[in-house]
Scaffold this motif. Structure first.
Motif, PDB file in Angstrom:
ATOM      1  N   LEU A   1       0.821  -1.202   0.000  1.00 56.56           N
ATOM      2  CA  LEU A   1       0.000   0.000   0.000  1.00 56.56           C
ATOM      3  C   LEU A   1       0.866   1.268   0.000  1.00 56.56           C
ATOM      4  N   SER A   2       2.164   1.061  -0.115  1.00 59.41           N
ATOM      5  CA  SER A   2       3.068   2.211  -0.109  1.00 59.41           C
ATOM      6  C   SER A   2       2.793   3.121  -1.302  1.00 59.41           C
ATOM      7  N   GLY A   3       2.612   4.406  -1.043  1.00 62.39           N
ATOM      8  CA  GLY A   3       2.365   5.383  -2.094  1.00 62.39           C
ATOM      9  C   GLY A   3       0.916   5.484  -2.524  1.00 62.39           C
ATOM     10  N   LYS A   4       0.023   4.689  -1.960  1.00 63.70           N
ATOM     11  CA  LYS A   4      -1.397   4.727  -2.322  1.00 63.70           C
ATOM     12  C   LYS A   4      -2.173   5.622  -1.356  1.00 63.70           C
ATOM     13  N   SER A   5      -3.377   6.004  -1.775  1.00 60.76           N
ATOM     14  CA  SER A   5      -4.181   6.946  -0.996  1.00 60.76           C
ATOM     15  C   SER A   5      -5.606   6.445  -0.873  1.00 60.76           C
ATOM     16  N   LEU A   6      -6.230   6.818   0.235  1.00 62.26           N
ATOM     17  CA  LEU A   6      -7.648   6.569   0.435  1.00 62.26           C
ATOM     18  C   LEU A   6      -8.423   7.766  -0.107  1.00 62.26           C
ATOM     19  N   GLN A   7      -9.383   7.504  -0.997  1.00 57.73           N
ATOM     20  CA  GLN A   7     -10.163   8.564  -1.620  1.00 57.73           C
ATOM     21  C   GLN A   7     -11.567   8.584  -1.019  1.00 57.73           C
ATOM     22  N   VAL A   8     -12.008   9.780  -0.637  1.00 58.19           N
ATOM     23  CA  VAL A   8     -13.347   9.962  -0.068  1.00 58.19           C
ATOM     24  C   VAL A   8     -14.061  11.026  -0.888  1.00 58.19           C
ATOM     25  N   GLN A   9     -15.227  10.669  -1.430  1.00 57.26           N
ATOM     26  CA  GLN A   9     -16.001  11.581  -2.264  1.00 57.26           C
ATOM     27  C   GLN A   9     -17.431  11.678  -1.733  1.00 57.26           C
ATOM     28  N   GLY A  10     -18.027  12.859  -1.914  1.00 55.65           N
ATOM     29  CA  GLY A  10     -19.414  13.050  -1.500  1.00 55.65           C
ATOM     30  C   GLY A  10     -19.571  13.500  -0.070  1.00 55.65           C
ATOM     31  N   LEU A  11     -18.468  13.768   0.637  1.00 50.95           N
ATOM     32  CA  LEU A  11     -18.523  14.220   2.024  1.00 50.95           C
ATOM     33  C   LEU A  11     -17.699  15.481   2.191  1.00 50.95           C
TER      34      LEU A  11
ATOM     35  N   ASN B   1      -8.366  13.358  -0.459  1.00 51.43           N
ATOM     36  CA  ASN B   1      -7.221  12.495  -0.748  1.00 51.43           C
ATOM     37  C   ASN B   1      -6.390  12.332   0.519  1.00 51.43           C
ATOM     38  N   PHE B   2      -6.286  11.061   1.034  1.00 53.65           N
ATOM     39  CA  PHE B   2      -5.587  10.799   2.291  1.00 53.65           C
ATOM     40  C   PHE B   2      -4.523   9.732   2.060  1.00 53.65           C
ATOM     41  N   PRO B   3      -3.243  10.140   1.956  1.00 51.10           N
ATOM     42  CA  PRO B   3      -2.167   9.157   1.756  1.00 51.10           C
ATOM     43  C   PRO B   3      -2.108   8.161   2.920  1.00 51.10           C
ATOM     44  N   ILE B   4      -1.949   6.882   2.556  1.00 46.23           N
ATOM     45  CA  ILE B   4      -1.876   5.814   3.556  1.00 46.23           C
ATOM     46  C   ILE B   4      -0.479   5.791   4.154  1.00 46.23           C
ATOM     47  N   SER B   5      -0.390   5.772   5.468  1.00 45.69           N
ATOM     48  CA  SER B   5       0.915   5.819   6.137  1.00 45.69           C
ATOM     49  C   SER B   5       1.080   4.617   7.061  1.00 45.69           C
ATOM     50  N   GLY B   6       2.344   4.368   7.410  1.00 49.80           N
ATOM     51  CA  GLY B   6       2.650   3.353   8.411  1.00 49.80           C
ATOM     52  C   GLY B   6       2.580   1.926   7.932  1.00 49.80           C
ATOM     53  N   VAL B   7       2.534   1.678   6.610  1.00 49.02           N
ATOM     54  CA  VAL B   7       2.436   0.311   6.124  1.00 49.02           C
ATOM     55  C   VAL B   7       3.594  -0.048   5.200  1.00 49.02           C
TER      56      VAL B   7
ATOM     57  N   GLY C   1      -3.009 -11.866  16.688  1.00 48.73           N
ATOM     58  CA  GLY C   1      -2.668 -10.677  15.918  1.00 48.73           C
ATOM     59  C   GLY C   1      -2.440  -9.481  16.826  1.00 48.73           C
ATOM     60  N   SER C   2      -1.712  -8.512  16.309  1.00 53.79           N
ATOM     61  CA  SER C   2      -1.416  -7.290  17.065  1.00 53.79           C
ATOM     62  C   SER C   2      -2.112  -6.113  16.388  1.00 53.79           C
ATOM     63  N   TYR C   3      -2.816  -5.293  17.175  1.00 57.11           N
ATOM     64  CA  TYR C   3      -3.554  -4.140  16.651  1.00 57.11           C
ATOM     65  C   TYR C   3      -2.863  -2.849  17.070  1.00 57.11           C
ATOM     66  N   SER C   4      -2.711  -1.964  16.107  1.00 52.87           N
ATOM     67  CA  SER C   4      -2.126  -0.662  16.416  1.00 52.87           C
ATOM     68  C   SER C   4      -3.222   0.258  16.939  1.00 52.87           C
ATOM     69  N   SER C   5      -2.825   1.365  17.480  1.00 49.30           N
ATOM     70  CA  SER C   5      -3.791   2.373  17.915  1.00 49.30           C
ATOM     71  C   SER C   5      -4.287   3.166  16.696  1.00 49.30           C
ATOM     72  N   TRP C   6      -5.412   3.877  16.858  1.00 50.06           N
ATOM     73  CA  TRP C   6      -5.957   4.683  15.769  1.00 50.06           C
ATOM     74  C   TRP C   6      -5.054   5.885  15.501  1.00 50.06           C
ATOM     75  N   GLU C   7      -4.761   6.089  14.231  1.00 49.51           N
ATOM     76  CA  GLU C   7      -3.918   7.226  13.816  1.00 49.51           C
ATOM     77  C   GLU C   7      -4.684   8.058  12.796  1.00 49.51           C
ATOM     78  N   GLN C   8      -4.741   9.355  13.029  1.00 51.58           N
ATOM     79  CA  GLN C   8      -5.463  10.237  12.111  1.00 51.58           C
ATOM     80  C   GLN C   8      -4.580  10.574  10.918  1.00 51.58           C
TER      81      GLN C   8
END
Length: 272
Positions: free
Chosen positions: A130-140, A183-189, A169-176
């Motif tokens: 997922l490196s370099g990819k982004s989450l796209q949100v439309q209509g909000l 357009n929200f670049p995916i980080s930490g992966v 499995g290990s779960y990370s904390s929520w990160e904003q």
């Protein structure tokens, strides 16, 4: 005088008839099976005519030539052509009109999700960076996105493949996430940035290796070699172990065109 004579004659006649009947019954005797004298053969032609004519079956050749008995071939129904499926390349989790949530450039996400109705939805895809990819949100509008990952432990086999071990499995904390214009670049992966917060217990690790070996029907020698390789391992990132991304979850909040508060959760699971 005449009347008396008539009575006497009638009496004599009745007596004679009774004697003849008794003698006839007496003379016949019992019926004997097969006695030809008891068989009555009808010889009058008027009683020997057939009311129904005899059935004469047709010969084999007549049946073959007869159009009434020749089976007619049933025409086969025309097969309806099935069009080839049209495969379209589209980003993961693209919905219809209104609210759209998807990861740009992520393959294997052809399943469509109607985010106008669904509050929680997810996809299962093959492992992919997922490196370099982004989450796209439309209509909000006024959108905020939080991200959380789940990581697991894998072990490298002799054939070079990585197999997940049956460890929690290990779960990370929520990160904003930071972004603009939906357009929200995916980080930490990125490789090397994954974390596994669970502590490895030597006994738990040994049991996990043995369970994995049994499920894959490994030989005793192969199992022993794996157990020796993890004898001194104390961390998930220490060889032959590695940390793999199992799933990633985004929580999206914002307002729709009518000003209504919207809360959605989008999850991607990787088949390991």
């Amino acid at each position: 005088m005449q009347k008396a004579v008539f009575i006497v004659c009638v009496s004599l006649s009745l007596g004679l008839i009774g004697c003849d009947a008794g003698n006839a019954a007496h003379n016949r005797g019992p019926i004997v099976f097969g006695d030809s004298s008891m068989i009555v053969t009808e010889r009058d032609p008027q009683f020997l005519n057939d009311d129904i004519s005899d059935f004469v079956p047709k010969s084999e050749e007549a049946r073959k030539d007869s159009p009434a008995t020749t089976p007619q071939p049933v025409p086969e129904a025309a097969a309806t052509p099935v069009p080839d499926p049209v495969v379209k390349e589209e980003s993961a989790a693209v919905s219809g009109k209104g609210i759209n949530i998807f990861v740009s450039g992520l393959s294997g996400g052809s399943k469509r999700i109607d985010w106008n109705k669904e509050r929680h939805a997810g996809l299962m895809i093959a492992p992919e960076s997922l490196s370099g990819k982004s989450l796209q949100v439309q209509g909000l509008t006024e959108v905020t996105v939080k991200q959380r990952e789940q990581t697991v432990v894998t072990i490298r086999l002799k054939n070079g493949s990585d197999v997940r071990l049956p460890l929690p499995g290990s779960y990370s904390s929520w990160e904003q996430l930071k972004g603009r214009n939906g357009n929200f670049p995916i980080s930490g992966v990125k490789d090397g940035q994954l974390r596994y917060e669970q502590k490895l217990n030597p006994n738990s690790l040994r049991n996990a290796v043995q369970k994995m070996a049994r499920s894959r029907r490994m030989s005793k020698r192969e199992t022993d070699d794996l157990l020796k390789s993890v004898r001194n391992v104390r961390a998930a990132g220490q060889k032959p172990l590695d940390i793999a991304l199992q799933s990633i979850v985004w929580r999206i909040q914002g307002k729709d065109a009518g000003g209504k508060n919207i809360d959605r959760e989008f999850r991607i699971d990787f088949s390991l």
